[in-house]
Design an enzyme around this catalytic site. Structure first.
Site, PDB file in Angstrom:
ATOM      1  N   GLY A 142      47.798  47.723  48.913  1.00  0.00           N
ATOM      2  CA  GLY A 142      48.744  46.896  48.293  1.00  0.00           C
ATOM      3  C   GLY A 142      49.926  47.441  48.170  1.00  0.00           C
ATOM      4  N   GLY A 143      50.364  48.190  48.895  1.00  0.00           N
ATOM      5  CA  GLY A 143      51.789  48.887  48.978  1.00  0.00           C
ATOM      6  C   GLY A 143      52.836  48.205  49.466  1.00  0.00           C
TER       7      GLY A 143
ATOM      8  N   GLY B  76      55.565  44.620  44.972  1.00  0.00           N
ATOM      9  CA  GLY B  76      55.581  44.988  43.676  1.00  0.00           C
ATOM     10  C   GLY B  76      55.529  46.441  43.330  1.00  0.00           C
ATOM     11  N   LEU B  77      54.572  46.759  42.405  1.00  0.00           N
ATOM     12  CA  LEU B  77      54.464  48.330  42.181  1.00  0.00           C
ATOM     13  C   LEU B  77      53.864  49.256  43.209  1.00  0.00           C
TER      14      LEU B  77
ATOM     15  N   ARG C 160      37.636  44.834  50.115  1.00  0.00           N
ATOM     16  CA  ARG C 160      36.117  44.608  49.762  1.00  0.00           C
ATOM     17  C   ARG C 160      35.260  44.813  50.963  1.00  0.00           C
TER      18      ARG C 160
ATOM     19  N   SER D 187      34.807  30.504  37.043  1.00  0.00           N
ATOM     20  CA  SER D 187      33.394  30.002  37.920  1.00  0.00           C
ATOM     21  C   SER D 187      32.908  31.602  37.950  1.00  0.00           C
TER      22      SER D 187
ATOM     23  N   TYR E 176      44.338  47.255  29.075  1.00  0.00           N
ATOM     24  CA  TYR E 176      43.342  46.547  28.363  1.00  0.00           C
ATOM     25  C   TYR E 176      41.985  47.185  28.823  1.00  0.00           C
TER      26      TYR E 176
ATOM     27  N   PRO F 154      50.495  51.069  34.357  1.00  0.00           N
ATOM     28  CA  PRO F 154      51.783  50.501  34.273  1.00  0.00           C
ATOM     29  C   PRO F 154      51.857  49.825  32.839  1.00  0.00           C
TER      30      PRO F 154
ATOM     31  N   PRO G  89      58.082  43.691  35.280  1.00  0.00           N
ATOM     32  CA  PRO G  89      58.293  42.402  36.163  1.00  0.00           C
ATOM     33  C   PRO G  89      58.720  42.863  37.399  1.00  0.00           C
TER      34      PRO G  89
HETATM   35  C1  HXC Z   1      40.852  30.348  37.691  1.00  0.00           C
HETATM   36  C2  HXC Z   1      40.776  30.994  40.017  1.00  0.00           C
HETATM   37  C3  HXC Z   1      42.254  31.116  39.748  1.00  0.00           C
HETATM   38  C4  HXC Z   1      42.845  30.657  38.706  1.00  0.00           C
HETATM   39  C5  HXC Z   1      41.606  31.683  41.836  1.00  0.00           C
HETATM   40  N1  HXC Z   1      40.534  31.387  41.019  1.00  0.00           N
HETATM   41  N2  HXC Z   1      42.607  31.536  40.926  1.00  0.00           N
HETATM   42  N3  HXC Z   1      40.221  30.335  38.604  1.00  0.00           N
HETATM   43  N4  HXC Z   1      41.893  30.228  37.784  1.00  0.00           N
HETATM   44  N5  HXC Z   1      44.103  30.943  38.279  1.00  0.00           N
HETATM   45  C6  HXC Z   1      39.323  31.299  41.615  1.00  0.00           C
HETATM   46  C7  HXC Z   1      39.057  30.252  42.886  1.00  0.00           C
HETATM   47  O1  HXC Z   1      38.796  28.756  42.502  1.00  0.00           O
HETATM   48  C8  HXC Z   1      37.765  30.895  43.587  1.00  0.00           C
HETATM   49  O2  HXC Z   1      36.577  30.406  42.743  1.00  0.00           O
HETATM   50  C9  HXC Z   1      37.834  32.311  43.083  1.00  0.00           C
HETATM   51  O3  HXC Z   1      38.692  32.499  42.117  1.00  0.00           O
HETATM   52  C10 HXC Z   1      38.290  33.008  44.426  1.00  0.00           C
HETATM   53  O4  HXC Z   1      39.503  32.358  44.819  1.00  0.00           O
HETATM   54  P1  HXC Z   1      40.021  32.416  46.200  1.00  0.00           P
HETATM   55  O5  HXC Z   1      41.568  31.892  46.379  1.00  0.00           O
HETATM   56  O6  HXC Z   1      39.162  32.165  47.437  1.00  0.00           O
HETATM   57  O7  HXC Z   1      40.171  34.152  46.361  1.00  0.00           O
HETATM   58  P2  HXC Z   1      40.897  35.144  47.233  1.00  0.00           P
HETATM   59  O8  HXC Z   1      41.689  34.441  48.422  1.00  0.00           O
HETATM   60  O9  HXC Z   1      40.285  36.310  47.685  1.00  0.00           O
HETATM   61  O10 HXC Z   1      42.245  35.622  46.380  1.00  0.00           O
HETATM   62  C11 HXC Z   1      42.059  36.425  45.180  1.00  0.00           C
HETATM   63  C12 HXC Z   1      42.979  35.914  44.062  1.00  0.00           C
HETATM   64  C13 HXC Z   1      44.416  35.694  44.364  1.00  0.00           C
HETATM   65  C14 HXC Z   1      42.815  36.756  42.952  1.00  0.00           C
HETATM   66  C15 HXC Z   1      42.615  34.417  43.615  1.00  0.00           C
HETATM   67  O11 HXC Z   1      45.250  35.497  43.221  1.00  0.00           O
HETATM   68  C16 HXC Z   1      44.839  37.274  45.078  1.00  0.00           C
HETATM   69  O12 HXC Z   1      44.769  37.388  46.364  1.00  0.00           O
HETATM   70  N6  HXC Z   1      45.481  37.843  44.433  1.00  0.00           N
HETATM   71  C17 HXC Z   1      45.710  39.199  44.682  1.00  0.00           C
HETATM   72  C18 HXC Z   1      47.055  39.605  43.883  1.00  0.00           C
HETATM   73  C19 HXC Z   1      47.065  39.708  42.508  1.00  0.00           C
HETATM   74  O13 HXC Z   1      46.267  38.967  42.094  1.00  0.00           O
HETATM   75  N7  HXC Z   1      47.722  40.488  41.932  1.00  0.00           N
HETATM   76  C20 HXC Z   1      47.908  40.507  40.279  1.00  0.00           C
HETATM   77  C21 HXC Z   1      47.851  41.931  39.989  1.00  0.00           C
HETATM   78  S1  HXC Z   1      48.683  41.817  38.262  1.00  0.00           S
HETATM   79  P3  HXC Z   1      35.328  29.175  43.216  1.00  0.00           P
HETATM   80  O14 HXC Z   1      34.396  29.022  42.293  1.00  0.00           O
HETATM   81  O15 HXC Z   1      36.417  27.807  43.080  1.00  0.00           O
HETATM   82  O16 HXC Z   1      35.119  29.502  44.614  1.00  0.00           O
HETATM   83  C22 HXC Z   1      47.703  42.636  37.177  1.00  0.00           C
HETATM   84  C23 HXC Z   1      48.454  42.628  36.030  1.00  0.00           C
HETATM   85  C24 HXC Z   1      47.342  43.472  34.930  1.00  0.00           C
HETATM   86  O17 HXC Z   1      46.565  43.019  37.583  1.00  0.00           O
HETATM   87  C25 HXC Z   1      48.063  42.965  33.408  1.00  0.00           C
HETATM   88  C26 HXC Z   1      48.327  41.743  33.015  1.00  0.00           C
HETATM   89  C27 HXC Z   1      49.136  41.613  31.545  1.00  0.00           C
HETATM   90  P1  NAP Z   2      51.019  42.647  42.960  1.00  0.00           P
HETATM   91  O1  NAP Z   2      52.262  42.630  43.495  1.00  0.00           O
HETATM   92  O2  NAP Z   2      50.140  41.193  42.978  1.00  0.00           O
HETATM   93  O3  NAP Z   2      50.163  43.496  44.221  1.00  0.00           O
HETATM   94  C1  NAP Z   2      48.716  43.185  44.334  1.00  0.00           C
HETATM   95  C2  NAP Z   2      48.546  44.180  45.961  1.00  0.00           C
HETATM   96  O4  NAP Z   2      47.156  44.229  46.107  1.00  0.00           O
HETATM   97  C3  NAP Z   2      49.036  42.909  46.765  1.00  0.00           C
HETATM   98  O5  NAP Z   2      50.105  43.905  47.817  1.00  0.00           O
HETATM   99  C4  NAP Z   2      48.183  42.359  47.618  1.00  0.00           C
HETATM  100  O6  NAP Z   2      48.263  42.504  49.103  1.00  0.00           O
HETATM  101  C5  NAP Z   2      47.087  43.583  47.567  1.00  0.00           C
HETATM  102  N1  NAP Z   2      45.712  43.066  47.696  1.00  0.00           N
HETATM  103  C6  NAP Z   2      45.017  42.167  46.772  1.00  0.00           C
HETATM  104  N2  NAP Z   2      43.891  41.868  47.179  1.00  0.00           N
HETATM  105  C7  NAP Z   2      43.777  42.798  48.364  1.00  0.00           C
HETATM  106  C8  NAP Z   2      42.457  43.149  49.011  1.00  0.00           C
HETATM  107  N3  NAP Z   2      41.155  42.413  48.864  1.00  0.00           N
HETATM  108  N4  NAP Z   2      42.500  44.191  49.951  1.00  0.00           N
HETATM  109  C9  NAP Z   2      43.611  44.746  50.173  1.00  0.00           C
HETATM  110  N5  NAP Z   2      44.704  44.357  49.379  1.00  0.00           N
HETATM  111  C10 NAP Z   2      44.593  43.643  48.405  1.00  0.00           C
HETATM  112  O7  NAP Z   2      50.753  43.198  41.743  1.00  0.00           O
HETATM  113  P2  NAP Z   2      51.390  44.280  40.873  1.00  0.00           P
HETATM  114  O8  NAP Z   2      52.117  43.867  39.740  1.00  0.00           O
HETATM  115  O9  NAP Z   2      52.385  45.102  41.942  1.00  0.00           O
HETATM  116  O10 NAP Z   2      50.340  45.274  40.495  1.00  0.00           O
HETATM  117  C11 NAP Z   2      49.987  46.528  41.084  1.00  0.00           C
HETATM  118  C12 NAP Z   2      48.827  47.270  40.328  1.00  0.00           C
HETATM  119  O11 NAP Z   2      49.269  47.441  38.999  1.00  0.00           O
HETATM  120  C13 NAP Z   2      47.709  46.490  40.139  1.00  0.00           C
HETATM  121  O12 NAP Z   2      46.476  47.478  40.296  1.00  0.00           O
HETATM  122  C14 NAP Z   2      47.669  45.545  38.916  1.00  0.00           C
HETATM  123  O13 NAP Z   2      46.564  45.588  38.331  1.00  0.00           O
HETATM  124  C15 NAP Z   2      48.409  46.768  38.021  1.00  0.00           C
HETATM  125  N6  NAP Z   2      48.950  46.530  36.841  1.00  0.00           N
HETATM  126  C16 NAP Z   2      50.109  45.792  37.128  1.00  0.00           C
HETATM  127  C17 NAP Z   2      50.945  45.425  35.755  1.00  0.00           C
HETATM  128  C18 NAP Z   2      52.233  44.507  35.961  1.00  0.00           C
HETATM  129  O14 NAP Z   2      52.736  44.194  34.839  1.00  0.00           O
HETATM  130  N7  NAP Z   2      52.758  44.349  37.110  1.00  0.00           N
HETATM  131  C19 NAP Z   2      50.356  45.601  34.486  1.00  0.00           C
HETATM  132  C20 NAP Z   2      49.320  46.385  34.527  1.00  0.00           C
HETATM  133  C21 NAP Z   2      48.676  46.715  35.618  1.00  0.00           C
HETATM  134  P3  NAP Z   2      47.672  41.341  49.865  1.00  0.00           P
HETATM  135  O15 NAP Z   2      47.806  40.137  49.339  1.00  0.00           O
HETATM  136  O16 NAP Z   2      48.298  41.505  51.135  1.00  0.00           O
HETATM  137  O17 NAP Z   2      46.308  41.859  50.145  1.00  0.00           O
END
Ligand code: HXC
Ligand code: NAP
Length: 294
Positions: A32-33, A36-37, A84, A122, A164, A205, A209
């Site tokens: 995920g490089g 963001g982070l 995965r 779900s 958390y 972290p 933002p």
């Molecule tokens: C409820 C949701 C949803 C949402 C997806 N789903 N988004 N359910 N609310 N907002 C459900 C879908 O309906 C589906 O279930 C299942 O999740 C899988 O969704 P897909 O879109 O098919 O999955 P995929 O393409 O693999 O994408 C994964 C993802 C996506 C998590 C949904 O957002 C993603 O790729 N994220 C990667 C980046 C990321 O999440 N970064 C955040 C890191 S920040 P069904 O049942 O419909 O099949 C972080 C911060 C921590 O961690 C601290 C915060 C305070």
């Molecule tokens: P982000 O920008 O959404 O980055 C997530 C990265 O993960 C994306 O580059 C995405 O790239 C990659 N990724 C997601 N699913 C993947 C998969 N199946 N295989 C390979 N790569 C995948 O999030 P961020 O804010 O920089 O967060 C980075 C880390 O910090 C995460 O571990 C998050 O939980 C943690 N964190 C963030 C915060 C915050 O305030 N931002 C707070 C606490 C913890 P692709 O979509 O190209 O796969």
């Protein structure tokens, strides 16, 4: 008079605490490089001379990583990989070894998250977040660990966690459970693999933002008015502050630190109120109707 001044701002992006060339000749893998982070962490290793291997799914993120590392002047290999999938991870490590040799550092930064009341998740939504955040981290550690053990070579793993892991994460139960397990996995692996020269730490972290945050996470953040005033530091974190911590943890100066979780959040997670503020249920905070009525 005790003025409210908050914690001082850090040096600007581009400054480094470690000596220039600290990671010269070292290959650093960051999942995920390209956003963001993860990109910020990769950039700090790049500034210190590392070669980077960036793994993620989307071409636009890999392109962004390539551009950022090249601008800093680092050699970079970007590989499309879904963490995965064990076979896809093995193929990625084959490519990395062929081009650069065995990596010295692995940063497991990729994760998945979106806010949701738990009763609305779900089975597949839960599974997806746990699969990427926890199982993906395990699969990456497994592949890297096996390769280091076979070669008899030392290395360093940094797993990115979340605060958390200790407190639970109302509205993020899936991610919080997965991050708690990532912290726990870090502790097991540090002991199991220490004898073989592999250091394993977790880096957490605080609120940092950035423009790459997913729409779901950004939407949630919009509910907080002044993000600086919500932090004991009186400011949010800057992403280079996480990058500097990562480079320190993987540097020669931190070799005796293993099994540790380092939080870079200005003490936000230790915050408690003197009074008991009103409890607002998660689905009310998210503007959702009562369960069963939507
Ligand atoms: C409820 C949701 C949803 C949402 C997806 N789903 N988004 N359910 N609310 N907002 C459900 C879908 O309906 C589906 O279930 C299942 O999740 C899988 O969704 P897909 O879109 O098919 O999955 P995929 O393409 O693999 O994408 C994964 C993802 C996506 C998590 C949904 O957002 C993603 O790729 N994220 C990667 C980046 C990321 O999440 N970064 C955040 C890191 S920040 P069904 O049942 O419909 O099949 C972080 C911060 C921590 O961690 C601290 C915060 C305070
Ligand atoms: P982000 O920008 O959404 O980055 C997530 C990265 O993960 C994306 O580059 C995405 O790239 C990659 N990724 C997601 N699913 C993947 C998969 N199946 N295989 C390979 N790569 C995948 O999030 P961020 O804010 O920089 O967060 C980075 C880390 O910090 C995460 O571990 C998050 O939980 C943690 N964190 C963030 C915060 C915050 O305030 N931002 C707070 C606490 C913890 P692709 O979509 O190209 O796969």
């Amino acid at each position: 008079m005790s003025e409210i001044i908050g914690l001082p701002q850090p040096p600007a992006v581009g400054a480094t605490a470690l000596a220039s060339g600290t990671f010269e000749g070292v290959t650093v893998v960051v999942t995920g490089g390209g956003t963001g982070l993860g990109k910020a962490i990769a950039s700090e290793f790049a500034r210190l001379g590392a070669r980077l291997a960036i793994l993620s799914r989307k071409a636009e993120h890999l392109d962004a990583a390539e551009a950022a590392m090249t601008e800093i002047g680092a050699e970079v290999l970007c590989i499309a990989c879904d963490i995965r999938e064990a076979d896809s991870i093995a193929a990625a490590f084959d490519q990395i070894e062929e081009r650069f040799g065995l990596p010295g550092v692995l940063v497991n930064n990729a994760a998945a998250n979106f806010p949701s009341p738990t009763e609305d998740l779900s089975p597949n939504a839960w599974r997806t977040v746990v699969d990427i955040t926890l199982n993906g981290t395990f699969l990456m550690c497994r592949e890297y660990g096996q390769r280091l053990l076979s070669a008899g070579v030392a290395g360093s793993i940094i797993n990115i966690g979340a605060t958390y892991a200790w407190t639970g994460g109302p509205g993020f139960a899936h991610s919080a459970a997965a991050k708690a397990a990532v912290k726990n996995l870090t502790e097991s692996l540090a002991v199991e693999w220490g004898p073989y020269g592999i250091q394993v730490n977790c880096l957490v972290p605080g609120l940092m933002p950035h423009e790459d945050m997913t729409a779901d996470i950004q939407g949630n953040l919009k509910n907080t008015n002044d993000k600086d005033l919500c932090q004991p530091a009186m400011r949010v974190g800057q992403r280079q502050e996480l990058g500097w911590a990562a480079t320190f943890l993987a540097s020669p100066y931190a070799r005796f630190i293993s099994g540790h979780t380092l939080v870079v959040d200005g003490a936000n997670w230790q915050r408690r109120s003197l009074t008991n503020p009103e409890v607002i249920p998660i689905r009310v905070q998210m503007g959702r109707p009562p369960f069963g009525e939507d």
